[in-house]
Design an enzyme around this catalytic site. Structure first.
Site, PDB file in Angstrom:
ATOM      1  N   ASP A  82       3.896 -34.954 -27.647  1.00  0.00           N
ATOM      2  CA  ASP A  82       4.869 -34.121 -26.843  1.00  0.00           C
ATOM      3  C   ASP A  82       6.359 -33.110 -26.957  1.00  0.00           C
ATOM      4  O   ASP A  82       7.117 -34.062 -27.737  1.00  0.00           O
ATOM      5  CB  ASP A  82       5.184 -34.854 -25.328  1.00  0.00           C
ATOM      6  CG  ASP A  82       5.789 -34.360 -24.607  1.00  0.00           C
ATOM      7  OD1 ASP A  82       5.586 -32.920 -24.104  1.00  0.00           O
ATOM      8  OD2 ASP A  82       6.065 -34.621 -23.929  1.00  0.00           O
ATOM      9  N   HIS A 179      12.675 -31.012 -16.753  1.00  0.00           N
ATOM     10  CA  HIS A 179      12.257 -32.311 -17.103  1.00  0.00           C
ATOM     11  C   HIS A 179      13.486 -33.682 -15.988  1.00  0.00           C
ATOM     12  O   HIS A 179      14.040 -33.298 -15.454  1.00  0.00           O
ATOM     13  CB  HIS A 179      12.229 -32.815 -18.098  1.00  0.00           C
ATOM     14  CG  HIS A 179      11.651 -31.999 -18.955  1.00  0.00           C
ATOM     15  ND1 HIS A 179      11.561 -31.025 -19.744  1.00  0.00           N
ATOM     16  CD2 HIS A 179      10.615 -32.419 -19.345  1.00  0.00           C
ATOM     17  CE1 HIS A 179      10.952 -30.831 -20.277  1.00  0.00           C
ATOM     18  NE2 HIS A 179       9.659 -31.649 -20.151  1.00  0.00           N
ATOM     19  N   GLY A 180      12.772 -34.678 -15.799  1.00  0.00           N
ATOM     20  CA  GLY A 180      14.600 -36.284 -15.197  1.00  0.00           C
ATOM     21  C   GLY A 180      13.809 -36.243 -13.684  1.00  0.00           C
ATOM     22  O   GLY A 180      12.499 -35.488 -13.502  1.00  0.00           O
ATOM     23  N   ASN A 229       2.266 -32.189 -17.008  1.00  0.00           N
ATOM     24  CA  ASN A 229       2.942 -33.033 -18.205  1.00  0.00           C
ATOM     25  C   ASN A 229       3.880 -34.435 -17.169  1.00  0.00           C
ATOM     26  O   ASN A 229       4.539 -34.190 -15.776  1.00  0.00           O
ATOM     27  CB  ASN A 229       3.820 -32.979 -18.746  1.00  0.00           C
ATOM     28  CG  ASN A 229       3.015 -32.729 -19.788  1.00  0.00           C
ATOM     29  OD1 ASN A 229       1.700 -32.384 -20.364  1.00  0.00           O
ATOM     30  ND2 ASN A 229       3.956 -31.870 -20.769  1.00  0.00           N
ATOM     31  N   THR A 232       8.957 -38.968 -16.940  1.00  0.00           N
ATOM     32  CA  THR A 232      10.427 -39.987 -16.133  1.00  0.00           C
ATOM     33  C   THR A 232       9.265 -40.748 -14.976  1.00  0.00           C
ATOM     34  O   THR A 232       9.859 -42.446 -14.840  1.00  0.00           O
ATOM     35  CB  THR A 232      11.137 -39.257 -15.219  1.00  0.00           C
ATOM     36  OG1 THR A 232      11.395 -38.038 -16.594  1.00  0.00           O
ATOM     37  CG2 THR A 232      12.208 -39.632 -14.715  1.00  0.00           C
TER      38      THR A 232
HETATM   39  P1  13P Z   1       9.122 -35.271 -16.547  1.00  0.00           P
HETATM   40  O1  13P Z   1       9.590 -36.182 -17.097  1.00  0.00           O
HETATM   41  O2  13P Z   1       9.711 -34.410 -15.418  1.00  0.00           O
HETATM   42  O3  13P Z   1       7.283 -35.481 -15.440  1.00  0.00           O
HETATM   43  O4  13P Z   1       8.681 -34.192 -17.678  1.00  0.00           O
HETATM   44  C1  13P Z   1       7.213 -34.646 -18.382  1.00  0.00           C
HETATM   45  C2  13P Z   1       7.312 -33.887 -19.229  1.00  0.00           C
HETATM   46  O5  13P Z   1       7.086 -32.550 -19.033  1.00  0.00           O
HETATM   47  C3  13P Z   1       7.419 -34.138 -20.801  1.00  0.00           C
HETATM   48  O6  13P Z   1       6.503 -33.179 -22.048  1.00  0.00           O
END
Ligand code: 13P
Length: 283
Positions: A82, A179-180, A229, A232
């Site tokens: 990733d 993300h997060g 995906n 978090t």
């Molecule tokens: P999150 O941490 O928001 O779930 O994002 C995951 C992601 O896109 C990893 O590439």
């Protein structure tokens, strides 16, 4: 069964109108949780590791964990890098045996992104390993990197050119996710996603999905997302399980006791998300 590559899994999902969940794993218990969820749900699954995760252990360590889990399972499992942050890291994962690689050149200019994504695709394809790239910038804190504050969305026409010039197999799109942990309710540009789907033929990937309401994720899948995906929320689930054991039994010293509780929380979370993305029963 042996690990599989992501290409056919995502093409099947694209054809079948569902998505495959890609779950970030950060220790052995998370690998076990994801595989147990996939077996119970009869779902194909992707496990993935970020640059900071493989810095903590190594691509070889995580590959070994996921390979064993896959070989003991009866559902198809992909091992994916990733947010590969450089050509060198992509090659390290490739050499470890990863069956899917993301190169994330979205922090550079369009031309730099094209260049590094093509270079990785050209290096991986002879070994039959598919490549995911990202165009536009997913916001928030992504692994060790800050996402763009300006959060520019993916432009459909630019996406067509990008795919043509790089030869990548799937494309992560920026449509307003981050993300997060979200500060408020995320507002996604779903029409933009439909526009991209209309003109880009390869499978599309949604990043930054923790905290996005389930109905919105399902709508993204209806509009053409084939890989979703989650990272978090798995951390949160694992930590919740561990914390509960410490709260109930502060004197516990056996890591197996609290790690098992974290593992169970992650398993329940992953099973629920497999229902959201529609991969249940598709193995
Ligand atoms: P999150 O941490 O928001 O779930 O994002 C995951 C992601 O896109 C990893 O590439």
């Amino acid at each position: 069964m042996p690990l599989v590559i992501s290409k056919q899994l995502l093409l099947d999902a694209q054809k079948g109108g569902y998505a495959v969940g890609a779950f970030n794993v950060e220790n052995m218990e998370m690998v076990q949780a994801v595989i147990a969820a996939a077996e119970e749900m009869r779902s194909p699954v992707i496990m993935q590791t970020t640059p900071s995760t493989v810095k903590y252990a190594s691509t070889d360590f995580f590959y070994a964990n996921v390979r064993v889990a896959a070989e003991q399972a009866s559902v198809p499992v992909v091992m994916h890098l990733d947010h590969g942050s450089s050509f060198e890291l992509a090659m390290t994962a490739y050499r470890s045996g990863y069956t899917s690689i993301m190169i994330d050149g979205s922090h550079g200019t369009f031309e730099e992104n094209v260049e590094v994504s093509k270079k990785v695709a050209d290096a991986c394809h002879p070994g039959n390993v598919p490549v995911e790239a990202e165009l536009g910038k997913v916001g928030g804190k992504e692994d060790d990197l800050e996402g763009g504050d300006d959060n520019p969305y993916t432009d459909p026409e630019q996406a067509v050119e990008f795919v043509k010039r790089t030869g990548v197999d799937s494309l992560a799109v920026a449509i307003g996710t981050a993300h997060g942990i979200y500060k408020g309710e995320p507002r996604l540009d779903l029409d933009r996603l439909s526009e991209i789907r209309k003109v880009v033929e390869i499978p599309l990937v949604l990043h930054g999905t923790s905290g996005v309401p389930d109905e919105t994720v399902s709508e993204c899948v209806r509009r053409g997302i084939c890989k979703v995906n989650y990272a978090t929320d798995l951390r949160i689930a694992f930590t919740k399980g561990v914390k509960k054991v410490f709260a109930d039994t502060p004197d516990v010293i056996d890591p197996k006791k609290y790690n098992a509780a974290g593992r169970e929380e992650v398993k329940q979370y992953v099973m629920q998300k497999m229902q959201v993305v529609g991969s249940v029963g598709r193995a």
